[in-house]
Design a protein around this motif. Structure first.
Motif, PDB file in Angstrom:
ATOM      1  N   UNK A   1       2.254  14.435  -5.153  1.00 39.15           N
ATOM      2  CA  UNK A   1       2.084  13.252  -4.305  1.00 39.15           C
ATOM      3  C   UNK A   1       2.236  11.984  -5.134  1.00 39.15           C
ATOM      4  N   UNK A   2       1.623  11.967  -6.310  1.00 37.78           N
ATOM      5  CA  UNK A   2       1.703  10.789  -7.179  1.00 37.78           C
ATOM      6  C   UNK A   2       3.121  10.562  -7.676  1.00 37.78           C
ATOM      7  N   UNK A   3       3.784  11.641  -8.130  1.00 30.25           N
ATOM      8  CA  UNK A   3       5.152  11.509  -8.648  1.00 30.25           C
ATOM      9  C   UNK A   3       6.132  11.100  -7.558  1.00 30.25           C
ATOM     10  N   UNK A   4       5.761  11.301  -6.303  1.00 29.50           N
ATOM     11  CA  UNK A   4       6.621  10.898  -5.190  1.00 29.50           C
ATOM     12  C   UNK A   4       6.120   9.622  -4.516  1.00 29.50           C
ATOM     13  N   UNK A   5       5.368   8.820  -5.317  1.00 33.38           N
ATOM     14  CA  UNK A   5       4.986   7.455  -4.958  1.00 33.38           C
ATOM     15  C   UNK A   5       4.111   7.369  -3.706  1.00 33.38           C
ATOM     16  N   UNK A   6       3.192   8.311  -3.568  1.00 38.85           N
ATOM     17  CA  UNK A   6       2.189   8.247  -2.512  1.00 38.85           C
ATOM     18  C   UNK A   6       0.796   8.311  -3.141  1.00 38.85           C
ATOM     19  N   UNK A   7      -0.204   7.981  -2.328  1.00 42.19           N
ATOM     20  CA  UNK A   7      -1.597   8.068  -2.774  1.00 42.19           C
ATOM     21  C   UNK A   7      -2.192   9.363  -2.226  1.00 42.19           C
ATOM     22  N   UNK A   8      -2.770  10.161  -3.103  1.00 39.67           N
ATOM     23  CA  UNK A   8      -3.307  11.452  -2.688  1.00 39.67           C
ATOM     24  C   UNK A   8      -4.820  11.445  -2.604  1.00 39.67           C
ATOM     25  N   UNK A   9      -5.342  11.975  -1.513  1.00 34.86           N
ATOM     26  CA  UNK A   9      -6.780  12.229  -1.399  1.00 34.86           C
ATOM     27  C   UNK A   9      -6.974  13.701  -1.059  1.00 34.86           C
ATOM     28  N   UNK A  10      -8.187  14.224  -1.262  1.00 30.92           N
ATOM     29  CA  UNK A  10      -8.368  15.674  -1.227  1.00 30.92           C
ATOM     30  C   UNK A  10      -9.542  16.118  -0.380  1.00 30.92           C
TER      31      UNK A  10
ATOM     32  N   UNK B   1      -0.209  11.411   6.327  1.00 28.15           N
ATOM     33  CA  UNK B   1       0.223  12.802   6.483  1.00 28.15           C
ATOM     34  C   UNK B   1      -0.871  13.714   5.951  1.00 28.15           C
ATOM     35  N   UNK B   2      -1.063  14.848   6.632  1.00 24.23           N
ATOM     36  CA  UNK B   2      -2.027  15.858   6.194  1.00 24.23           C
ATOM     37  C   UNK B   2      -1.264  17.111   5.800  1.00 24.23           C
TER      38      UNK B   2
ATOM     39  N   UNK C   1       5.382  11.037   4.850  1.00 26.32           N
ATOM     40  CA  UNK C   1       4.474   9.886   4.832  1.00 26.32           C
ATOM     41  C   UNK C   1       5.222   8.587   4.550  1.00 26.32           C
ATOM     42  N   UNK C   2       6.346   8.690   3.822  1.00 26.24           N
ATOM     43  CA  UNK C   2       7.146   7.508   3.513  1.00 26.24           C
ATOM     44  C   UNK C   2       8.112   7.136   4.627  1.00 26.24           C
TER      45      UNK C   2
ATOM     46  N   UNK D   1       0.836  -1.195   0.000  1.00 22.34           N
ATOM     47  CA  UNK D   1       0.000   0.000   0.000  1.00 22.34           C
ATOM     48  C   UNK D   1       0.877   1.254   0.000  1.00 22.34           C
ATOM     49  N   UNK D   2       0.614   2.154  -0.928  1.00 26.36           N
ATOM     50  CA  UNK D   2       1.348   3.420  -0.943  1.00 26.36           C
ATOM     51  C   UNK D   2       0.920   4.254   0.262  1.00 26.36           C
ATOM     52  N   UNK D   3       1.847   5.033   0.858  1.00 27.02           N
ATOM     53  CA  UNK D   3       1.456   5.954   1.927  1.00 27.02           C
ATOM     54  C   UNK D   3       0.411   6.939   1.401  1.00 27.02           C
ATOM     55  N   UNK D   4      -0.501   7.332   2.252  1.00 27.86           N
ATOM     56  CA  UNK D   4      -1.594   8.219   1.839  1.00 27.86           C
ATOM     57  C   UNK D   4      -1.386   9.618   2.397  1.00 27.86           C
ATOM     58  N   UNK D   5      -1.474  10.603   1.519  1.00 23.85           N
ATOM     59  CA  UNK D   5      -1.350  12.014   1.904  1.00 23.85           C
ATOM     60  C   UNK D   5      -2.669  12.709   1.600  1.00 23.85           C
ATOM     61  N   UNK D   6      -3.231  13.372   2.602  1.00 25.82           N
ATOM     62  CA  UNK D   6      -4.452  14.164   2.429  1.00 25.82           C
ATOM     63  C   UNK D   6      -4.064  15.620   2.232  1.00 25.82           C
TER      64      UNK D   6
END
Length: 589
Positions: free
Chosen positions: A62-71, A110-111, A262-263, A37-42
């Motif tokens: 966030x995507x280019x740095x291998x995390x999952x972004x939510x908004x 991470x937020x 987050x990583x 699971x990729x780390x998730x950043x809000x």
């Protein structure tokens, strides 16, 4: 009526990636998260309709740095890099429900906040901060008041009141705040006012929150990180890039820091990595690297940065490069080109070394005083030893890149040629081991190798290896790899030929130093080496034929620049050797 139906078979996922995604552990030895699971950043911020800043920049970063972004969107804006045309604040209830929905369904690592309205501040405080939901979270706050274009982003919210709300409700819960210089001054002015215009008030008086401020000074960008608990300041210096395409840099910096945190990286390294990422985004967003084609608006050339510079290939490019790809293209193309990009009267090798951008550097390289002194037996032995130690590790990198080239180069003849080169490199490594062993009186090859293993690797060598690695990591083709190693092969032969005559005037033929120098000179002028050079010229000519056939002017320009950069690196390699002192082995910097 029967229709003509073409069936296209979709291939299975890349096998290696499939395996590592199935079997990867939760963490690796460096404690960074590499789980399934990729780390998730809000990201809680405003939306930028032009895509360069705000939520849109955050998600790309966030995507280019291998995390999952939510908004969680706080404001809708109609804007572009020149300014904001219109806006609409999102009601507090919607902001609150977005936060509830994300935290109910996702493990947030991470937020990060960007543009906040009063409604957003209240929703964040009530939903996350006032009920301890963010106690265990890394919380990065980018206090957005002013856009890169200079446009005020507080809209209908009085700035002083907005700063007051941030200071009371948001900042105390933050791990890090990332204001730009103007925003830092605004925050400090507010605190000075609260403190009764105390002129000694400083950033450390905000409280137990760390702070990163970006400042442009002369030709450098200086980012200052204040660590509140340690009462310590870290200064990061990066090169100033003269471009107006800087839309979204603040959003990108803070969301990259959040992604790094987050990583599992610490704050100092998270900021370090983010500053370098943003610097590369700015560089890759200028001139011919712009991420999007813009319509000229009144001559203003502001633009976005290139968030996706580190994505080396699009999925469709990877598909066509896949050796298992079997579907024929639906539309055939004829890439044959009648316009020649370079004068075929010359060999492609001659074209490169006489090119106006390369010729002066080629002259400096192949007539270098290092080789001149060596041929005259005037080079101090410790400088030769320094060079041999550095060149030993250069040849290790050369062998690795030749191995990669053997895998990439088309045709059996190309494979055999690279295998022969690797054999020649191995012979060169053995000669270097014997030279160092003789200079240091080592008992055997193992002792010599142990000595070399401890030798410091200096900047010229590191920079040389970096360009090799950069080409390899970014899916450089066999063309780029051949060009990257060509200056070494051909330049050493030319340099040796330029100074070989000096050996005749060198009367000392008996000392260890003289014998070594004579052997080194003849290594690059003997028949075996000249044959290797001839084969190298033929290989370069094949590249030239391909370039003329395809008419790919941008590829030609890339190859010219690679050749030029490597020639400069070769010159610096010998420059550094001439600066080495007798204590070089014991100096690690």
């Amino acid at each position: 009526m029967t229709k003509n139906i073409n069936t296209i078979k979709i291939q299975s996922p890349p096998p290696y990636l499939s395996i590592i995604h199935k079997n990867s552990p939760n963490k690796d030895a460096n404690t960074t998260i590499t789980s399934k699971h990729a780390p998730t950043v809000l990201t809680i911020a405003g939306s930028d309709s032009s895509g360069g800043a705000g939520i849109e920049a955050d998600l790309k970063t966030i995507t280019c740095n291998k995390c999952y972004g939510c908004t969680c969107i706080t404001t809708l804006t109609a804007q572009n890099p020149h300014g904001v045309i219109d806006h609409l604040a999102i009601p507090q209830k919607i902001v609150a429900n977005c936060l509830k929905a994300n935290f109910k369904d996702l493990q947030i690592d991470c937020v990060k906040t960007g543009m906040l309205t009063f409604e957003a501040i209240n929703a964040i405080y009530e939903e996350l901060l006032n009920n301890d939901k963010c106690n265990d979270l890394n919380f990065v706050v980018d206090p957005v008041f002013v856009a890169t274009s200079g446009f005020q982003l507080t809209f209908d919210n009085p700035k002083n009141e907005l700063i007051k709300q941030l200071c009371e409700k948001i900042f105390p819960h933050a791990l890090l705040i990332t204001p730009n210089l103007e925003e830092s001054i605004d925050i400090l002015e507010y605190f000075k006012e609260v403190a009764g215009n105390n002129n000694t008030f400083g950033i450390e008086d905000i409280g137990s929150v760390d702070d990163l401020i970006s400042i442009a000074i002369d030709k450098n960008i200086t980012d200052v990180l204040y660590l509140s608990k340690e009462n310590k300041i870290i200064v990061y210096e990066s090169q100033y890039i003269n471009t107006k395409s800087t839309h979204g840099t603040g959003c990108t910096l803070s969301s990259c820091i959040a992604s790094n945190l987050a990583q599992g990286y610490d704050l100092v390294n998270s900021c370090f990595g983010a500053i370098e990422y943003v610097s590369n985004c700015i560089f890759m967003g200028q001139a011919n690297y712009t991420p999007c084609k813009k319509v000229d608006i009144n001559g203003i050339d502001n633009g976005p940065i290139n968030h996706c510079w580190n994505i080396s290939k699009s999925p469709i490019q990877r598909m066509f490069d896949d050796t298992l790809y079997s579907n024929p293209p639906t539309v055939g193309t004829n890439i044959s080109n009648t316009h020649k990009l370079y004068d075929t009267e010359k060999s492609f090798y001659e074209y490169l070394i006489t090119h106006p951008e390369i010729a002066p550097h080629w002259e400096s390289y192949t007539k270098h005083p290092f080789v001149d002194k060596l041929s005259r037996n005037e080079l101090p032995l410790h400088q030769f030893e320094f060079y041999i130690a550095q060149d030993y590790y250069y040849l290790v990198g050369y062998a690795k890149i030749s191995s990669l080239l053997a895998a990439k180069i088309p045709g059996y003849d190309g494979l055999l040629q690279q295998l022969e080169i690797i054999g020649n490199v191995n012979a060169g490594l053995n000669r270097h081991i014997k030279r160092i062993g003789a200079i240091e009186n080592c008992s055997d090859a193992l002792e010599t190798i142990a000595y070399l293993e401890e030798a410091p690797r200096r900047f010229a060598l590191k920079n040389y290896h970096r360009i090799f690695k950069d080409i390899a990591d970014n899916n450089g083709t066999h063309l780029e790899l051949i060009i990257a190693v060509a200056p070494c092969l051909h330049g050493y032969g030319v340099a040796s030929s330029n100074f070989i005559k000096n050996l005749d005037s060198n009367g000392d033929n008996s000392s260890l130093k003289s014998k070594m120098y004579r052997e080194w000179m003849t290594d690059y002028s003997n028949d075996h080496y000249q044959k290797a050079k001839k084969d190298g010229v033929e290989l370069l000519n094949k590249i030239g034929e391909y370039i003329n056939y395809t008419g790919d002017s941008s590829r030609l320009e890339n190859l010219i620049q690679i050749f030029k950069e490597v020639v400069i690196l070769e010159t610096k390699f010998w420059d550094e050797a001439l600066k080495a002192d007798e204590e070089w082995y014991y100096k690690q910097t």
